[in-house]
Design a protein around this motif. Structure first.
Motif, PDB file in Angstrom:
ATOM      1  N   GLY A   1      41.523  48.951  50.327  1.00  0.00           N
ATOM      2  CA  GLY A   1      40.027  48.741  51.088  1.00  0.00           C
ATOM      3  C   GLY A   1      38.687  49.361  50.050  1.00  0.00           C
ATOM      4  N   ALA A   2      39.390  50.438  49.925  1.00  0.00           N
ATOM      5  CA  ALA A   2      38.069  51.026  48.950  1.00  0.00           C
ATOM      6  C   ALA A   2      37.340  50.613  48.580  1.00  0.00           C
ATOM      7  N   PRO A   3      35.548  51.401  48.786  1.00  0.00           N
ATOM      8  CA  PRO A   3      34.830  50.521  47.638  1.00  0.00           C
ATOM      9  C   PRO A   3      34.463  51.115  46.418  1.00  0.00           C
ATOM     10  N   THR A   4      34.589  50.049  45.594  1.00  0.00           N
ATOM     11  CA  THR A   4      34.006  50.421  44.304  1.00  0.00           C
ATOM     12  C   THR A   4      32.667  49.770  43.495  1.00  0.00           C
ATOM     13  N   VAL A   5      32.318  50.658  42.644  1.00  0.00           N
ATOM     14  CA  VAL A   5      30.785  50.062  42.127  1.00  0.00           C
ATOM     15  C   VAL A   5      30.665  48.361  41.534  1.00  0.00           C
ATOM     16  N   THR A   6      31.684  47.333  42.153  1.00  0.00           N
ATOM     17  CA  THR A   6      31.481  46.030  41.418  1.00  0.00           C
ATOM     18  C   THR A   6      30.986  44.931  41.796  1.00  0.00           C
ATOM     19  N   GLY A   7      30.572  45.908  43.651  1.00  0.00           N
ATOM     20  CA  GLY A   7      30.588  45.130  45.407  1.00  0.00           C
ATOM     21  C   GLY A   7      31.776  44.574  45.204  1.00  0.00           C
ATOM     22  N   ARG A   8      32.808  44.894  44.771  1.00  0.00           N
ATOM     23  CA  ARG A   8      34.719  44.844  45.591  1.00  0.00           C
ATOM     24  C   ARG A   8      35.200  45.656  45.868  1.00  0.00           C
ATOM     25  N   THR A   9      36.068  45.699  46.636  1.00  0.00           N
ATOM     26  CA  THR A   9      37.288  46.968  47.547  1.00  0.00           C
ATOM     27  C   THR A   9      38.111  46.385  45.999  1.00  0.00           C
ATOM     28  N   TRP A  10      39.289  47.189  45.719  1.00  0.00           N
ATOM     29  CA  TRP A  10      40.156  47.471  45.113  1.00  0.00           C
ATOM     30  C   TRP A  10      41.113  46.057  45.166  1.00  0.00           C
ATOM     31  N   GLY A  11      41.637  45.903  46.614  1.00  0.00           N
ATOM     32  CA  GLY A  11      41.982  44.823  46.795  1.00  0.00           C
ATOM     33  C   GLY A  11      41.662  43.724  46.588  1.00  0.00           C
ATOM     34  N   GLU A  12      40.009  43.477  46.832  1.00  0.00           N
ATOM     35  CA  GLU A  12      39.773  41.994  46.205  1.00  0.00           C
ATOM     36  C   GLU A  12      40.011  42.332  44.637  1.00  0.00           C
ATOM     37  N   ARG A  13      39.775  43.188  43.838  1.00  0.00           N
ATOM     38  CA  ARG A  13      39.533  43.104  42.280  1.00  0.00           C
ATOM     39  C   ARG A  13      41.422  42.862  42.295  1.00  0.00           C
ATOM     40  N   ILE A  14      42.275  43.438  42.867  1.00  0.00           N
ATOM     41  CA  ILE A  14      43.344  42.955  41.919  1.00  0.00           C
ATOM     42  C   ILE A  14      43.896  41.975  42.695  1.00  0.00           C
ATOM     43  N   ALA A  15      43.291  41.476  43.206  1.00  0.00           N
ATOM     44  CA  ALA A  15      43.988  40.037  44.272  1.00  0.00           C
ATOM     45  C   ALA A  15      44.590  38.997  43.187  1.00  0.00           C
ATOM     46  N   GLY A  16      43.951  38.635  42.317  1.00  0.00           N
ATOM     47  CA  GLY A  16      43.881  37.570  41.578  1.00  0.00           C
ATOM     48  C   GLY A  16      44.645  37.479  40.945  1.00  0.00           C
ATOM     49  N   MET A  17      45.464  39.386  40.549  1.00  0.00           N
ATOM     50  CA  MET A  17      46.539  39.146  39.336  1.00  0.00           C
ATOM     51  C   MET A  17      48.035  38.859  39.575  1.00  0.00           C
ATOM     52  N   ALA A  18      48.290  38.107  39.002  1.00  0.00           N
ATOM     53  CA  ALA A  18      50.239  38.085  38.771  1.00  0.00           C
ATOM     54  C   ALA A  18      51.287  38.312  38.193  1.00  0.00           C
ATOM     55  N   THR A  19      49.993  39.407  37.710  1.00  0.00           N
ATOM     56  CA  THR A  19      51.249  40.334  36.729  1.00  0.00           C
ATOM     57  C   THR A  19      49.957  41.690  36.652  1.00  0.00           C
ATOM     58  N   ALA A  20      50.213  42.590  36.908  1.00  0.00           N
ATOM     59  CA  ALA A  20      49.229  44.266  36.118  1.00  0.00           C
ATOM     60  C   ALA A  20      50.003  43.892  34.279  1.00  0.00           C
ATOM     61  N   VAL A  21      50.751  43.345  34.075  1.00  0.00           N
ATOM     62  CA  VAL A  21      50.647  43.960  32.718  1.00  0.00           C
ATOM     63  C   VAL A  21      51.627  42.499  31.791  1.00  0.00           C
ATOM     64  N   SER A  22      50.716  41.793  30.952  1.00  0.00           N
ATOM     65  CA  SER A  22      51.143  40.813  30.534  1.00  0.00           C
ATOM     66  C   SER A  22      52.513  40.557  29.688  1.00  0.00           C
TER      67      SER A  22
END
Length: 728
Positions: free
Chosen positions: A437-458
């Motif tokens: 839930g921590a904020p980032t300069v993208t205007g999104r939290t880390w949770g929001e930034r990684i929410a759409g990632m199916a896998t961390a590494v291809s």
């Protein structure tokens, strides 16, 4: 025909004015008189650079009256902070800065720029420059703060480089943000976006130079020094970089001592290596030293947009424009101010630091940044977070197996991972309590930034080629904080030790070999007769040797040399008098490199110092010993022949009671030798004081805290009173 301002201003920010009660460019006419000409000159250069780029829309009217109008109406004043072009990481800062200035103007803001000197730690190794290196971080913080506050900027777009510069800049901005919270200021907080410099590709040893090194190896074996040959061979497997060149220096010095080559031949080989080391594009060196560890830190803290994190070349205009747009979206939102992002992400950054095996220098810089932000944070808050939940090693960084930071950046550009977002996802998936839930300069939290990632590494990236691992490499990671009966704290980067070495050193007893400064240690560690020198210096009673065999292993019939080679007689090479107030706390890279590439002793010995180490250091290197020798710390009371009991799993290093040891007991001494060695200690302190005059007085670290509080100025320390709440 020139375009009107409305046609070139980004519509998203057309009506953006900074919300604050005080505008110095309205209340005091001098700034409104002085600064517009600097803005106009900057924009003229930016327009000239970009006018031939496809899709460039121009800047519209940037006449002095328009600039004055923006300043007087409190449009966003954004400073672009750049480094000095005498540092490889900052070769393209000028062009990057002009692109950023253009976008700031297009967005309706007012661009400014200033540069700061940046000391290269590689260049400063093994000379007096290392005594200025840590001081430069504090001086950078002060310089950034002075310019930022003196010219009343609202936000910063930071071109971040190597070593202490990113944390120095962040400290200066954090201090400004905290000061602006004073109710009488009436000013908005501070916002910032960081864009790390691109990664420097490692060099390749020229074919002819490699042949010369091979001939030295062959001759070393012929004359009976196979260890020198093996040490050179090992070093040749690394990507060519300034740190490996330093190791070659020590090895070639040994070859000269053997008379295998002449000094002129050694110098020529070193010249050939140096000329092949750095690619002409510059950037941050590809090893996971303090430069890339600082990139990791500002990214982990949430200050870096994803596509700016791991650049391979000069930042493209599109990337720069997106970074500026990200910064503009933060304005007037106090929840994204510098101190808020720091507070929300600090525990995350500690866990990322552990998971990636980053530089132990950050053990100084992380509390430094937080104390500039006003938080009462120390080394022991790092320890509290570290011990609250284990963090595995997930960073398979290697300089010999094709997994350096340049490769990491290549993998990111190919879409095989998403840099810091992938690291957050891996740790979250492994159950590490990351604050998503921590904020980032993208205007999104880390949770929001990684929410759409199916896998961390291809899955397209073979696991053995991936730097970021989704399956932990091992349980031990990061940097430990050690305690002992003759010091308050010190650090040990266990990420720099192999599992086998960690297990072998745990519980071992080491014989102190004491040096009053780095120079004396460097001279001895480069010797071809080091083992013999150590053996000749020892006059150990039979009972002591018997007890060392019992603890460290070894056979009764071993000669002294065999005992040293096997590690039955293991050494703690202790370098004191290198702390902040004594000598500026320089890096002990050279002795660590020379020891590491002395194959026999690297397997059996440790280094211990009240100085610090390079981020690329490997092996058992204990640093940041507090209190330092100059201030009467116990490290300054040690003498040759003292015994140190190292218990890595218990995170302790204790001075043993010699009489008890001879009786077969492992008993830490209860009476420190300070009093009975008081005359010796005073003599040492006097020599440290005299040696200190080699450093220019304006860069002395006199009125600073200990390493436990980040070696920050006393004034910063006094202001750091706010509690930092560790939520997980």
């Amino acid at each position: 025909m020139s375009k009107t301002p409305d046609q070139t201003i980004n519509p998203e920010f057309t009506s953006l004015f900074i919300e604050e009660g005080y505008n110095p460019y309205r209340s005091c006419i001098q700034g409104l008189s002085n600064e517009p000409i600097t803005v106009r000159a900057l924009l003229k250069r930016a327009d000239a650079l970009l006018q031939d780029e496809p899709g460039y829309a121009g800047l519209g009217d940037f006449s002095l009256p328009v600039i004055v109008g923006r300043l007087s109406s409190n449009r966003p004043r954004i400073c672009i902070i750049q480094g000095s072009p005498d540092h490889p990481a900052h070769l393209y800062d000028h062009e990057h800065m002009l692109r950023a200035a253009a976008r700031i103007w297009q967005n309706g803001g007012v661009p400014f720029t200033f540069g700061i000197p940046v000391i290269c730690d590689g260049t400063a190794q093994s000379n007096i420059g290392q005594s200025y290196s840590l001081a430069s971080r504090n001086q950078t913080a002060m310089a950034v703060n002075i310019n930022f506050e003196g010219h009343s900027y609202h936000a910063a777009y930071v071109l971040a480089g190597c070593d202490k510069t990113p944390t120095g800049i962040l400290s200066g901005l954090a201090a400004a943000d905290r000061a602006r919270r004073h109710p009488e200021r009436g000013t908005a907080p501070v916002w910032a976006v960081f864009v790390p410099s691109h990664v420097l590709a490692g060099g390749v040893i020229p074919k002819d130079t490699r042949a010369k090194l091979q001939r030295i190896q062959d001759e070393a074996r012929r004359i009976g020094d196979p260890q020198l040959a093996d040490d050179i061979e090992e070093n040749c497997h690394y990507i060519l970089q300034c740190s490996s060149d330093e190791a070659f220096l020590g090895q070639l010095n040994r070859a000269v001592e053997h008379r295998i080559i002449e000094r002129a031949q050694s110098d020529q080989i070193l010249n050939e290596l140096a000329a092949a080391t750095c690619g002409e594009k510059g950037g941050i060196c590809a090893f996971n030293g303090t430069g890339n560890s600082s990139r990791t830190l500002v990214s982990a803290l949430g200050f870096v947009p994803r596509d700016s994190e791991l650049l391979l070349d000069e930042a493209e205009t599109e990337i720069v424009f997106r970074g500026i747009d990200s910064l503009f979206r933060l304005l007037n939102k106090p929840e994204f101010a510098v101190c808020e992002i720091l507070a929300g992400n600090y525990a995350n950054a500690i866990r990322i630091h552990n998971a990636t095996g980053s530089s132990s220098n950050l053990m100084l810089h992380m509390p430094c940044v937080m104390r500039h932000a006003g938080f009462d944070v120390t080394l022991f808050d790092y320890e509290r977070v570290r011990e609250s939940h284990p963090v595995p090693d997930i960073f398979a960084h290697s300089l010999t197996e094709g997994r350096d930071t340049h490769v990491l950046a290549q993998q990111a550009k190919a879409g095989l991972h998403h840099g810091m977002e992938s690291i957050y996802k891996v740790l979250a998936d492994l159950g590490v309590p990351m604050d998503l839930g921590a904020p980032t300069v993208t205007g999104r939290t880390w949770g929001e930034r990684i929410a759409g990632m199916a896998t961390a590494v291809s899955p397209e990236l073979p696991p053995e080629r991936s730097v970021i691992r989704t399956t932990p490499i091992r349980d031990i990671s990061g940097t430990d904080i050690m305690r002992g009966n003759f010091f308050s704290s010190c650090t040990l980067k266990v990420a720099g030790m192999s599992t086998e070495q960690f297990n072998r050193f745990d519980g071992r007893v080491f014989l102190v070999r004491y040096y009053e400064n780095e120079t004396l240690c460097n001279h001895e560690l480069q010797s071809t007769t080091l083992v013999k020198t150590l053996c000749d210096s020892l006059d150990l009673p039979p009972e002591l040797l018997r007890q060392m065999r019992r603890i460290n292993g070894g056979d009764d019939g071993d000669s002294m040399e065999e005992m040293v080679v096997k590690g039955t007689v293991a050494f703690a090479f202790v370098i004191a008098g290198q702390g902040p107030k004594a000598f500026g706390m320089p890096e002990m890279f050279a002795p660590s490199a020379y020891l590491r590439h002395q194959g026999v002793l690297e397997r059996t010995s440790i280094l211990m110092t009240d100085g610090r180490y390079s981020g690329v250091t490997k092996g058992a290197c204990v640093g940041h010993v507090t209190p330092e020798a100059f201030e009467g710390g116990g490290i300054g009371t040690l003498v040759n022949g003292d015994l140190l009991w190292v218990r890595l799993r218990e995170q302790r290093i204790d001075l043993l009671d010699m009489d008890a040891f001879l009786k077969g007991e492992l008993a830490p001494t209860t009476d420190a030798p300070r009093e009975k060695r008081s005359v010796l200690v005073k003599e040492r302190q006097a020599r440290i004081e005299a040696r200190k005059t080699q450093i220019a007085a304006c860069s002395w670290l006199d009125h600073v805290t200990t390493a436990e509080k980040g070696v920050v100025p006393d004034s910063v320390d006094r202001r750091a009173v706010l509690p930092w709440n560790f939520r997980q």
